[in-house]
Write a protein that holds these residues in place. Structure first.
Motif, PDB file in Angstrom:
ATOM      1  N   LYS A 288       0.828  -1.206   0.000  1.00 18.52           N
ATOM      2  CA  LYS A 288       0.000   0.000   0.000  1.00 18.52           C
ATOM      3  C   LYS A 288       0.858   1.250   0.000  1.00 18.52           C
ATOM      4  CE  LYS A 288      -3.827  -2.220   2.503  1.00 18.52           C
ATOM      5  NZ  LYS A 288      -4.614  -2.257   3.766  1.00 18.52           N
ATOM      6  N   ALA A 289       1.968   1.224   0.740  1.00 12.90           N
ATOM      7  CA  ALA A 289       2.835   2.394   0.782  1.00 12.90           C
ATOM      8  C   ALA A 289       3.440   2.687  -0.589  1.00 12.90           C
ATOM      9  CB  ALA A 289       3.933   2.182   1.820  1.00 12.90           C
ATOM     10  N   ARG A 290       3.877   1.679  -1.313  1.00 12.07           N
ATOM     11  CA  ARG A 290       4.466   1.892  -2.630  1.00 12.07           C
ATOM     12  C   ARG A 290       3.409   2.417  -3.627  1.00 12.07           C
ATOM     13  NH1 ARG A 290       6.983  -3.118  -1.540  1.00 12.07           N
ATOM     14  NH2 ARG A 290       5.449  -4.174  -2.919  1.00 12.07           N
ATOM     15  N   VAL A 291       2.206   1.869  -3.565  1.00  9.65           N
ATOM     16  CA  VAL A 291       1.143   2.315  -4.483  1.00  9.65           C
ATOM     17  C   VAL A 291       0.758   3.747  -4.187  1.00  9.65           C
ATOM     18  CG1 VAL A 291      -1.238   1.945  -5.189  1.00  9.65           C
ATOM     19  CG2 VAL A 291       0.296  -0.015  -4.869  1.00  9.65           C
ATOM     20  N   ALA A 292       0.583   4.078  -2.895  1.00 12.03           N
ATOM     21  CA  ALA A 292       0.197   5.446  -2.535  1.00 12.03           C
ATOM     22  C   ALA A 292       1.279   6.437  -2.910  1.00 12.03           C
ATOM     23  CB  ALA A 292      -0.096   5.510  -1.043  1.00 12.03           C
ATOM     24  N   ASP A 293       2.522   6.046  -2.733  1.00 14.05           N
ATOM     25  CA  ASP A 293       3.626   6.929  -3.091  1.00 14.05           C
ATOM     26  C   ASP A 293       3.632   7.204  -4.598  1.00 14.05           C
ATOM     27  OD1 ASP A 293       6.405   8.075  -2.091  1.00 14.05           O
ATOM     28  OD2 ASP A 293       6.781   7.027  -3.991  1.00 14.05           O
ATOM     29  N   ALA A 294       3.317   6.230  -5.402  1.00 15.76           N
ATOM     30  CA  ALA A 294       3.304   6.414  -6.855  1.00 15.76           C
ATOM     31  C   ALA A 294       2.133   7.268  -7.323  1.00 15.76           C
ATOM     32  CB  ALA A 294       3.269   5.048  -7.541  1.00 15.76           C
ATOM     33  N   LEU A 295       1.048   7.281  -6.558  1.00 13.43           N
ATOM     34  CA  LEU A 295      -0.150   8.025  -6.961  1.00 13.43           C
ATOM     35  C   LEU A 295      -0.185   9.446  -6.426  1.00 13.43           C
ATOM     36  CD1 LEU A 295      -2.831   5.223  -6.488  1.00 13.43           C
ATOM     37  CD2 LEU A 295      -1.777   6.010  -8.625  1.00 13.43           C
ATOM     38  N   LEU A 296       0.820   9.848  -5.698  1.00 15.19           N
ATOM     39  CA  LEU A 296       0.815  11.215  -5.161  1.00 15.19           C
ATOM     40  C   LEU A 296       0.850  12.257  -6.274  1.00 15.19           C
ATOM     41  CD1 LEU A 296       3.191  10.988  -2.047  1.00 15.19           C
ATOM     42  CD2 LEU A 296       0.701  11.199  -2.071  1.00 15.19           C
ATOM     43  N   VAL A 297       1.402  11.913  -7.409  1.00 16.42           N
ATOM     44  CA  VAL A 297       1.498  12.882  -8.505  1.00 16.42           C
ATOM     45  C   VAL A 297       0.194  12.977  -9.290  1.00 16.42           C
ATOM     46  CG1 VAL A 297       3.993  12.552  -8.726  1.00 16.42           C
ATOM     47  CG2 VAL A 297       2.425  11.085 -10.032  1.00 16.42           C
ATOM     48  N   GLN A 298      -0.743  12.083  -9.005  1.00 21.57           N
ATOM     49  CA  GLN A 298      -2.019  12.100  -9.713  1.00 21.57           C
ATOM     50  C   GLN A 298      -2.959  13.122  -9.073  1.00 21.57           C
ATOM     51  OE1 GLN A 298      -2.550  10.296 -12.489  1.00 21.57           O
ATOM     52  NE2 GLN A 298      -0.494   9.384 -12.298  1.00 21.57           N
ATOM     53  N   ASP A 299      -3.857  13.634  -9.904  1.00 20.56           N
ATOM     54  CA  ASP A 299      -4.870  14.548  -9.377  1.00 20.56           C
ATOM     55  C   ASP A 299      -5.900  13.755  -8.595  1.00 20.56           C
ATOM     56  OD1 ASP A 299      -3.600  16.682 -10.584  1.00 20.56           O
ATOM     57  OD2 ASP A 299      -4.783  16.496 -12.447  1.00 20.56           O
ATOM     58  N   GLY A 300      -6.525  14.435  -7.684  1.00 19.84           N
ATOM     59  CA  GLY A 300      -7.544  13.813  -6.866  1.00 19.84           C
ATOM     60  C   GLY A 300      -7.262  14.044  -5.400  1.00 19.84           C
ATOM     61  N   SER A 301      -8.330  14.237  -4.645  1.00 17.09           N
ATOM     62  CA  SER A 301      -8.182  14.502  -3.216  1.00 17.09           C
ATOM     63  C   SER A 301      -8.247  13.228  -2.376  1.00 17.09           C
ATOM     64  CB  SER A 301      -9.263  15.484  -2.755  1.00 17.09           C
ATOM     65  OG  SER A 301     -10.560  14.944  -2.986  1.00 17.09           O
ATOM     66  N   VAL A 302      -8.761  12.147  -2.960  1.00 18.33           N
ATOM     67  CA  VAL A 302      -8.887  10.893  -2.195  1.00 18.33           C
ATOM     68  C   VAL A 302      -8.216   9.778  -2.978  1.00 18.33           C
ATOM     69  CG1 VAL A 302     -10.452   9.206  -1.178  1.00 18.33           C
ATOM     70  CG2 VAL A 302     -11.034  11.639  -1.124  1.00 18.33           C
ATOM     71  N   ILE A 303      -7.296   9.112  -2.348  1.00 20.87           N
ATOM     72  CA  ILE A 303      -6.599   7.961  -2.935  1.00 20.87           C
ATOM     73  C   ILE A 303      -6.940   6.749  -2.077  1.00 20.87           C
ATOM     74  CG2 ILE A 303      -4.373   6.975  -3.571  1.00 20.87           C
ATOM     75  CD1 ILE A 303      -3.267   9.830  -3.720  1.00 20.87           C
ATOM     76  N   ASP A 304      -7.565   5.773  -2.682  1.00 20.14           N
ATOM     77  CA  ASP A 304      -7.996   4.578  -1.937  1.00 20.14           C
ATOM     78  C   ASP A 304      -7.073   3.406  -2.285  1.00 20.14           C
ATOM     79  OD1 ASP A 304      -9.216   2.500  -0.663  1.00 20.14           O
ATOM     80  OD2 ASP A 304     -11.247   2.994  -1.371  1.00 20.14           O
ATOM     81  N   VAL A 305      -6.258   3.009  -1.290  1.00 14.01           N
ATOM     82  CA  VAL A 305      -5.357   1.865  -1.477  1.00 14.01           C
ATOM     83  C   VAL A 305      -5.715   0.731  -0.523  1.00 14.01           C
ATOM     84  CG1 VAL A 305      -3.438   3.254  -2.342  1.00 14.01           C
ATOM     85  CG2 VAL A 305      -3.672   2.841   0.121  1.00 14.01           C
TER      86      VAL A 305
END
Length: 314
Positions: A288-305
């Protein structure tokens, strides 16, 4: 031979032509009663009347009384072979008794030493040395140890001392040892702060196991915040939140504001710019940490991992 015309003298002891010596058969002794051992019976009075008692045997020329006496033979009277045999026998007895004598002496010394060490104040406790204390004071550790001065060092229950000191909230584990002749050394390993949990106007410091051990009035800058949305402090939920914190990448830690926990599967990360990472439960944390780290550059206020195989951004 008796001359012709002369008759033998009475009591001459001669019979016929043969003559016998004193004590031989046919020897004629003077009449009269004899006492013990051939000694004439004692007579009483001038008339020589018999009394029925015998006189004690007179002393011998050497001064003895005729009775047995035990005397020590002189060295010259014992043959050399006997003396050698007796010396060898004495040496054998000494060699046989030596191990027992040594063992007895050692046992006696050990008993005396143990009594001195364990039952007297000769080796009593005169100092309690504390090592590793930073969050707790040395006086707090000594007070918790409860070791009276003068207690025999050998009788100090080190396990009990360690157990009492472990009761201090900031202490994770304790090692107690003896330092002869009179010192008890208490080495404490304190809990490592992992996060703070807001409780009212204060902040409770917790370690990696979620154990609260210290309360601060202000939040430390170097500790992350774990906010519980439960009524009471829940150590299990705090432990899960700390496990999530330990798995975060450096980039996630840099933008992290706080961790919010509403339940076992309700962990969320509040990050900068009012963004939220829905984490779910405390499983597969590294993925989950690796996926969330990769998605930080994406737009959006909520990231669900919460399900790292199916990620959503909104």
């Amino acid at each position: 031979m008796t001359p012709p015309g002369r008759s033998p003298r009475p009591g001459s002891g001669r019979t016929g032509s043969s003559r016998s010596g004193a004590g031989r058969l046919g020897d004629v002794r003077p009449a009269g009663r004899t006492g013990r051992a051939g000694v004439p019976a004692a007579r009483s009075g001038p008339a020589g009347a018999e009394t029925g008692h015998t006189r004690r045997q007179p002393g011998r020329p050497d001064g003895s009384t005729g009775r047995w006496r035990l005397v020590r033979a002189s060295r010259e009277a014992v043959p050399p072979s006997v003396r050698r045999f007796m010396r060898r026998a004495r040496r054998r007895r000494l060699r046989a008794a030596l191990p027992w004598a040594v063992a007895g002496c050692l046992a006696a010394l050990a008993a005396v030493g143990w009594w001195v060490v364990s039952a007297t104040s000769v080796f009593g406790v005169d100092q309690v040395r504390v090592a590793g204390a930073a969050l707790v004071t040395e006086s707090d550790v000594r007070q918790a140890a409860q070791i009276p001065p003068g207690t025999p060092l050998a009788r100090v229950d080190l396990a009990a001392v360690a157990g009492r000191v472990s009761g201090l909230a900031a202490v994770e584990r304790v090692v107690a040892s003896r330092d002869w002749p009179g010192t008890v050394v208490i080495t404490v390993v304190e809990r490592v702060p992992a996060a703070v949990v807001p409780q009212g106007d204060a902040f409770v410091v917790v370690d990696g196991a979620g154990v609260a051990f210290r309360t601060l009035a202000a939040r430390p800058d170097d500790l992350a915040v774990v906010r519980l949305e439960t009524v009471e402090f829940d150590q299990a939920l705090v432990r899960d939140a700390v496990a999530v914190l330990d798995s975060l990448t450096a980039q996630l830690r840099e933008v992290l504001v706080e961790v919010v926990v509403s339940g076992p599967a309700g962990i969320e990360l509040r990050i900068a710019d009012d963004r939220v990472v829905i984490w779910g439960d405390a499983t597969e944390n590294a993925v989950k940490a690796r996926v969330a780290d990769a998605l930080l550059v994406q737009d959006g206020s909520v990231i669900d991992v919460s399900a790292p195989d199916v990620v959503t951004i909104r």
